[in-house]
Design a protein around this motif. Structure first.
Motif, PDB file in Angstrom:
ATOM      1  N   VAL A  19     102.472  35.599 -44.075  1.00 56.71           N
ATOM      2  CA  VAL A  19     101.517  34.814 -43.302  1.00 56.71           C
ATOM      3  C   VAL A  19     102.240  33.786 -42.431  1.00 56.71           C
ATOM      4  CG1 VAL A  19      99.716  33.101 -43.533  1.00 56.71           C
ATOM      5  CG2 VAL A  19      99.589  35.170 -44.853  1.00 56.71           C
ATOM      6  N   LEU A  20     103.261  33.129 -43.007  1.00 61.61           N
ATOM      7  CA  LEU A  20     104.007  32.141 -42.206  1.00 61.61           C
ATOM      8  C   LEU A  20     104.722  32.808 -41.039  1.00 61.61           C
ATOM      9  CD1 LEU A  20     105.530  29.684 -44.803  1.00 61.61           C
ATOM     10  CD2 LEU A  20     103.648  29.325 -43.249  1.00 61.61           C
ATOM     11  N   ALA A  21     105.305  33.984 -41.299  1.00 67.17           N
ATOM     12  CA  ALA A  21     105.988  34.693 -40.211  1.00 67.17           C
ATOM     13  C   ALA A  21     104.988  35.023 -39.106  1.00 67.17           C
ATOM     14  CB  ALA A  21     106.643  35.961 -40.737  1.00 67.17           C
ATOM     15  N   SER A  22     103.763  35.389 -39.487  1.00 69.13           N
ATOM     16  CA  SER A  22     102.773  35.678 -38.442  1.00 69.13           C
ATOM     17  C   SER A  22     102.409  34.430 -37.659  1.00 69.13           C
ATOM     18  CB  SER A  22     101.495  36.270 -39.018  1.00 69.13           C
ATOM     19  OG  SER A  22     101.722  36.987 -40.156  1.00 69.13           O
ATOM     20  N   VAL A  23     102.349  33.279 -38.348  1.00 65.88           N
ATOM     21  CA  VAL A  23     102.029  32.040 -37.626  1.00 65.88           C
ATOM     22  C   VAL A  23     103.087  31.792 -36.547  1.00 65.88           C
ATOM     23  CG1 VAL A  23     101.814  29.550 -37.809  1.00 65.88           C
ATOM     24  CG2 VAL A  23     100.819  30.993 -39.551  1.00 65.88           C
ATOM     25  N   PHE A  24     104.342  32.051 -36.897  1.00 70.25           N
ATOM     26  CA  PHE A  24     105.387  31.804 -35.905  1.00 70.25           C
ATOM     27  C   PHE A  24     105.386  32.846 -34.808  1.00 70.25           C
ATOM     28  CE2 PHE A  24     106.485  29.034 -39.249  1.00 70.25           C
ATOM     29  CZ  PHE A  24     106.948  27.935 -38.577  1.00 70.25           C
ATOM     30  N   PHE A  25     104.981  34.056 -35.152  1.00 67.22           N
ATOM     31  CA  PHE A  25     104.814  35.100 -34.140  1.00 67.22           C
ATOM     32  C   PHE A  25     103.766  34.651 -33.121  1.00 67.22           C
ATOM     33  CE2 PHE A  25     103.541  39.152 -32.415  1.00 67.22           C
ATOM     34  CZ  PHE A  25     104.642  39.960 -32.540  1.00 67.22           C
ATOM     35  N   ILE A  26     102.646  34.119 -33.634  1.00 62.69           N
ATOM     36  CA  ILE A  26     101.593  33.626 -32.748  1.00 62.69           C
ATOM     37  C   ILE A  26     102.105  32.430 -31.939  1.00 62.69           C
ATOM     38  CG2 ILE A  26      99.266  32.644 -32.651  1.00 62.69           C
ATOM     39  CD1 ILE A  26      99.162  35.438 -33.642  1.00 62.69           C
ATOM     40  N   ALA A  27     102.866  31.545 -32.604  1.00 62.64           N
ATOM     41  CA  ALA A  27     103.346  30.346 -31.913  1.00 62.64           C
ATOM     42  C   ALA A  27     104.171  30.707 -30.694  1.00 62.64           C
ATOM     43  CB  ALA A  27     104.178  29.490 -32.866  1.00 62.64           C
TER      44      ALA A  27
END
Lengths: 202, 264
Positions: A41-49
């Motif tokens: 989930v955190l990796a996806s947040v950074f992908f979105i960022a």
């Protein structure tokens, strides 16, 4: 930020790939299956960022936020960023396949360095102080990243030295923005959910 | 323009690039992954223009036969080529060699220009092959193919998780952005924007971590013992062998074209 295929010399490519494999190996060792949802989930947040484009005068820059990711994930940032960059290459065409090692190293190693530098500061009980450490982490990760990008270009041949010298000043605005954004993000987390930072994730 | 870009990219949820069904879809995922990896290796280590251009030609043929939308595919490559354009402008001046012209006492050299063009050709060829062979499968198929190719389990799991939650998180992000827009927030170059985006990002992190805890609880409740099962059996068929052998022959040809004596 993403270096493309074909630009770097093979020694640089191989060194980058080997170091990334080591980093990913350490990261995977430190991550057990219980952490998978959190890391994913955190990796996806950074992908979105990295798709949040902020206007800068007439152009725009996108956030990278590898400093904050490093603070939260430590060594696990390596596998997380490797997967994110792989998806970006294949489905969006950012960067290249063989430079994946170098690109991952350039973004993930600063994250790990920031993890060790800001480990204490980010856990300070005052939200202001913690946020200042967050800003240092956010801006610092960009400095280290741009230095590493410059080095990987400069080591690939005399003719890239000028391009390498241009990398650093080009990143100064991103560094400033990222510092402010990280400050606000850490300040908010510290006020809303302090246990998220203060508890030891690993 | 940046806003349009943002929208199109955050709505990706792991599906394959849009394309019509083609014979490339029938080829085994593992064969496609391995072939594009080898292709990248051969093309990037090419020293001459002929093999690199042949690689680019092959990449175009693959894009054509995978029935990808040509316009969209090219648009994806253009972003990279803008970066390359900068390099093409710089490299001729920094590489010593036979001069083409000089500006302000700086001389541009043929060698530099050729070098920059070679990099552009290689980078485009690799990306186009990736688009046509790998991006035409969904990200979860790619994950399964990688697992069958003995990529570490945890890494594949991480990828599958990420692909699944990208969509969920991007919806969360869009929801929060819409709420800000409803309150008349406009992105500008000032500290207020940066602070608001920082808060947005921090809130996104908190919500995502809480979501991760719920996911993990829900999975444990259903007996998740730390791994997915890869149920799909991947079998190598006749098409896969034919394609694989043909592709390998082509790569051997490219390697052969790199032997120096051929051009001297």
């Amino acid at each position: 930020m993403h270096i493309v295929d074909g630009a770097l010399s093979s020694p640089v490519l191989i060194t980058g790939a080997v170091l990334t494999v080591i980093g990913v190996f350490i990261g995977l060792k430190k991550m057990d299956y219980d952490h998978l949802p959190l890391v994913g989930v955190l990796a996806s947040v950074f992908f979105i960022a990295s798709y949040i484009h902020l206007p800068l005068g007439f152009s725009s820059v996108h956030l990278i936020m590898n400093g904050l990711l490093g603070i939260l994930l430590g060594w696990v940032a390596f596998p997380a960023l490797l997967v994110a960059l792989l998806l970006q290459v294949i489905f969006f065409g950012f960067g290249g396949l063989l430079v994946l090692g170098v690109n991952t190293l350039n973004i993930a190693l600063p994250a790990v360095i920031i993890y060790y530098l800001c480990y204490k500061g980010i856990r300070h009980e005052s939200a202001k102080v913690a946020a200042i450490w967050g800003a240092i982490g956010g801006a610092g990760a960009i400095i280290i990243t741009s230095l590493m990008v410059a080095f990987s270009l400069a080591l690939s041949g005399e003719s890239f030295v000028l391009a390498a010298k241009a990398v650093l000043p080009a990143h100064i605005p991103i560094m400033i923005i990222e510092g402010f954004v990280s400050y606000a993000a850490v300040y908010l987390i510290h006020t809303v959910k302090p246990e998220f930072i203060t508890k030891d994730a690993h | 323009m940046s806003q349009g870009l943002e929208h199109s990219l955050t709505s990706w949820s792991g599906q394959a690039l849009k394309h019509q069904a083609s014979w490339i879809d029938d080829i085994d995922a593992r064969v496609r992954v391995v072939c594009s990896g080898l292709f990248a290796l051969v093309v990037v280590s090419s020293q001459h223009f002929v093999p690199a251009l042949l690689g680019l030609l092959c990449a175009f043929l693959l894009v054509k036969s995978s029935k990808l939308n040509i316009k969209r595919t090219l648009r994806r490559v253009v972003a990279m080529d803008l970066f390359m354009l900068m390099l093409i402008c710089v490299l001729p001046f920094t590489t010593p060699g036979d001069p083409i012209f000089s500006v302000f006492g700086l001389t541009a050299s043929w060698q530099g220009l050729l070098h920059a063009l070679l990099i552009t050709v290689k980078a485009n060829a690799v990306l186009l092959v990736l688009f046509s062979l790998v991006a035409t499968m969904s990200a979860s198929t790619l994950g399964h193919a990688l697992a069958h190719l003995k990529v570490p389990d945890k890494l594949v799991h991480l990828m599958l998780f990420m692909v699944r939650y990208l969509d969920v998180i991007s919806q969360e992000y869009k929801k929060m952005r819409r709420a800000m827009q409803a309150r008349a927030f406009v992105l500008r170059t000032n500290r207020h924007t940066w602070k608001s985006i920082g808060y947005l990002f921090g809130m996104l992190l908190i919500r995502s971590v809480e979501r991760a805890e719920r996911i993990s609880d829900a999975m444990k409740c259903r007996g998740f013992c730390g791994r997915y099962y890869l149920n799909d059996e991947m079998k190598i068929g006749r098409v896969d062998v034919v394609f694989g052998v043909a592709f390998l022959c082509f790569l051997v040809l490219l390697i052969g074209l790199n032997i120096d004596d051929l051009f001297k």
